[in-house]
Design a protein around this motif. Sequence first.
Motif, PDB file in Angstrom:
ATOM      1  N   LYS A   1      40.328 -59.017  27.211  1.00 52.08           N
ATOM      2  CA  LYS A   1      39.241 -58.623  26.305  1.00 52.08           C
ATOM      3  C   LYS A   1      39.773 -58.165  24.942  1.00 52.08           C
ATOM      4  O   LYS A   1      39.263 -57.223  24.322  1.00 52.08           O
ATOM      5  CB  LYS A   1      38.374 -57.531  26.948  1.00 52.08           C
ATOM      6  CG  LYS A   1      37.748 -57.950  28.271  1.00 52.08           C
ATOM      7  CD  LYS A   1      36.790 -56.917  28.792  1.00 52.08           C
ATOM      8  CE  LYS A   1      36.226 -57.313  30.162  1.00 52.08           C
ATOM      9  NZ  LYS A   1      35.598 -58.641  30.164  1.00 52.08           N
ATOM     10  N   THR A   2      40.814 -58.839  24.490  1.00 52.43           N
ATOM     11  CA  THR A   2      41.432 -58.546  23.202  1.00 52.43           C
ATOM     12  C   THR A   2      41.075 -59.643  22.203  1.00 52.43           C
ATOM     13  O   THR A   2      41.308 -60.821  22.464  1.00 52.43           O
ATOM     14  CB  THR A   2      42.964 -58.463  23.345  1.00 52.43           C
ATOM     15  OG1 THR A   2      43.297 -57.345  24.178  1.00 52.43           O
ATOM     16  CG2 THR A   2      43.637 -58.287  21.989  1.00 52.43           C
ATOM     17  N   ARG A   3      40.500 -59.253  21.097  1.00 54.50           N
ATOM     18  CA  ARG A   3      40.231 -60.213  20.032  1.00 54.50           C
ATOM     19  C   ARG A   3      41.545 -60.560  19.339  1.00 54.50           C
ATOM     20  O   ARG A   3      42.402 -59.694  19.140  1.00 54.50           O
ATOM     21  CB  ARG A   3      39.229 -59.635  19.037  1.00 54.50           C
ATOM     22  CG  ARG A   3      37.806 -59.564  19.588  1.00 54.50           C
ATOM     23  CD  ARG A   3      36.871 -58.885  18.605  1.00 54.50           C
ATOM     24  NE  ARG A   3      37.008 -57.437  18.668  1.00 54.50           N
ATOM     25  CZ  ARG A   3      36.380 -56.579  17.859  1.00 54.50           C
ATOM     26  NH1 ARG A   3      35.603 -57.064  16.897  1.00 54.50           N
ATOM     27  NH2 ARG A   3      36.532 -55.290  17.995  1.00 54.50           N
TER      28      ARG A   3
ATOM     29  N   TYR B   1      43.173 -57.188  18.132  1.00 54.41           N
ATOM     30  CA  TYR B   1      42.398 -55.948  18.191  1.00 54.41           C
ATOM     31  C   TYR B   1      42.075 -55.696  19.657  1.00 54.41           C
ATOM     32  O   TYR B   1      41.122 -56.239  20.201  1.00 54.41           O
ATOM     33  CB  TYR B   1      41.129 -56.099  17.356  1.00 54.41           C
ATOM     34  CG  TYR B   1      40.426 -54.815  16.986  1.00 54.41           C
ATOM     35  CD1 TYR B   1      40.830 -53.579  17.498  1.00 54.41           C
ATOM     36  CD2 TYR B   1      39.337 -54.835  16.122  1.00 54.41           C
ATOM     37  CE1 TYR B   1      40.176 -52.417  17.147  1.00 54.41           C
ATOM     38  CE2 TYR B   1      38.673 -53.674  15.750  1.00 54.41           C
ATOM     39  CZ  TYR B   1      39.104 -52.463  16.273  1.00 54.41           C
ATOM     40  OH  TYR B   1      38.446 -51.306  15.928  1.00 54.41           O
TER      41      TYR B   1
ATOM     42  N   GLU C   1      37.479 -64.711  20.304  1.00 49.58           N
ATOM     43  CA  GLU C   1      36.391 -63.877  19.826  1.00 49.58           C
ATOM     44  C   GLU C   1      36.048 -62.793  20.835  1.00 49.58           C
ATOM     45  O   GLU C   1      36.595 -62.738  21.942  1.00 49.58           O
ATOM     46  CB  GLU C   1      35.180 -64.748  19.520  1.00 49.58           C
ATOM     47  CG  GLU C   1      35.449 -65.760  18.427  1.00 49.58           C
ATOM     48  CD  GLU C   1      34.209 -66.533  18.026  1.00 49.58           C
ATOM     49  OE1 GLU C   1      33.302 -66.657  18.871  1.00 49.58           O
ATOM     50  OE2 GLU C   1      34.157 -67.004  16.875  1.00 49.58           O
ATOM     51  N   ALA C   2      35.142 -61.899  20.447  1.00 55.43           N
ATOM     52  CA  ALA C   2      34.809 -60.746  21.279  1.00 55.43           C
ATOM     53  C   ALA C   2      34.249 -61.148  22.639  1.00 55.43           C
ATOM     54  O   ALA C   2      34.434 -60.443  23.641  1.00 55.43           O
ATOM     55  CB  ALA C   2      33.814 -59.847  20.543  1.00 55.43           C
ATOM     56  N   ASP C   3      33.560 -62.290  22.702  1.00 56.45           N
ATOM     57  CA  ASP C   3      32.989 -62.743  23.968  1.00 56.45           C
ATOM     58  C   ASP C   3      33.969 -63.576  24.793  1.00 56.45           C
ATOM     59  O   ASP C   3      33.588 -64.153  25.819  1.00 56.45           O
ATOM     60  CB  ASP C   3      31.714 -63.546  23.711  1.00 56.45           C
ATOM     61  CG  ASP C   3      31.966 -64.781  22.841  1.00 56.45           C
ATOM     62  OD1 ASP C   3      33.125 -65.012  22.452  1.00 56.45           O
ATOM     63  OD2 ASP C   3      30.991 -65.504  22.557  1.00 56.45           O
TER      64      ASP C   3
END
Length: 351
Positions: A57-59, A80, A151-153
């Motif tokens: 879950k890392t952008r 991030y 991406e975040a998703d």
Amino acid sequence: MKAMLTAIPALLLAVPVLAQSPSCRDDPTQPRCVAEAEKAQRALYDAPPAEDYARQKTRMVRAFFVDGYGHDVGLVTLWYAPAAEPRVAWRMPKPRNGEDAMAPIDATLTLSAWREVTAAGTYFDRALAQLPQKERSICLHGWTTRVEMVEADGKIRRGIQSGCGDDALVWPLARRMTAAAIAAMPACALLDAEKTRNDITRLNKCNRLSGDRAAAAEAANVYDAPWFANPRGEDFTRALTYLFAEQLDVAWPGEPVVTDGEAAARIWSRHVGDAPFFPHVIFGETADRVRMDGMLVMRGASAQTAREPLPATLIWERCNGFGFRVTRFWAGTTPLRPGAETSCSRRSIAP
């Protein structure tokens, strides 16, 4: 305004640039878009697959760079992670020719810089519609970049583009990433941009700085002064004498040790054109003393007469109101005269 908004999607084709772009082959026509090539490229940097970032879950957004001769030259990564600040890292590929691997350099990235870069990547993986051209243009040895974004998703997007192409927005995004890396690393920003080919080569030079990296960057800029690294004979002695301390200790292979700055400049001007010195590590020992460890490449008239490269060390010191100047040089692993006096000897550290 409505007409303009309607026109924007027409310029962006839905086909990902990886699918059909000629950028999938760099100058030596090596395939770059097949899975095996991407895996081999990641291995040069010990870089994990993009899917690993998605699982954590890392952008992330990163750009691999290949020069115009098919050589991988660097990787910039911005990421991030949950419960952490944005970070940026630059990594050089694993060396060929038995050199020591260079550790990556990294820094905290401002949130505004992260948002600016990722916003610039909104359409990077879409091909651009090409306008008709009346004249043909010729482009040789264009550099290639391959960008991956998580991406975040967890969605992963990819794009590749040659510097000779205008069919995508991959290169503009990659340039923003290298610019963000330099801005986040003060020592890299100190390196003179005019003395490097682009931000990629600037980051590679920055990767060689260690210790007091600010001092190392300043000494590197002096090393890049006109003609110092590539003089064309003794006629350049006068132009280079200011870069040598009045009293120093220079031991060039096959020459008597010299202690006078002008004599050292003469020896340097006479030999370095045919036996260049290439710094590998630029180490700031203090704010006023920098050590460059590298190799002397002893060229010959032919491959048979060329000699094996020699390890060599160049010491720069700043004292008595002057900027960085050469105070010591020797070939080999240890100086011939470690206790010799120099103009800065009262302030120096024993090598």
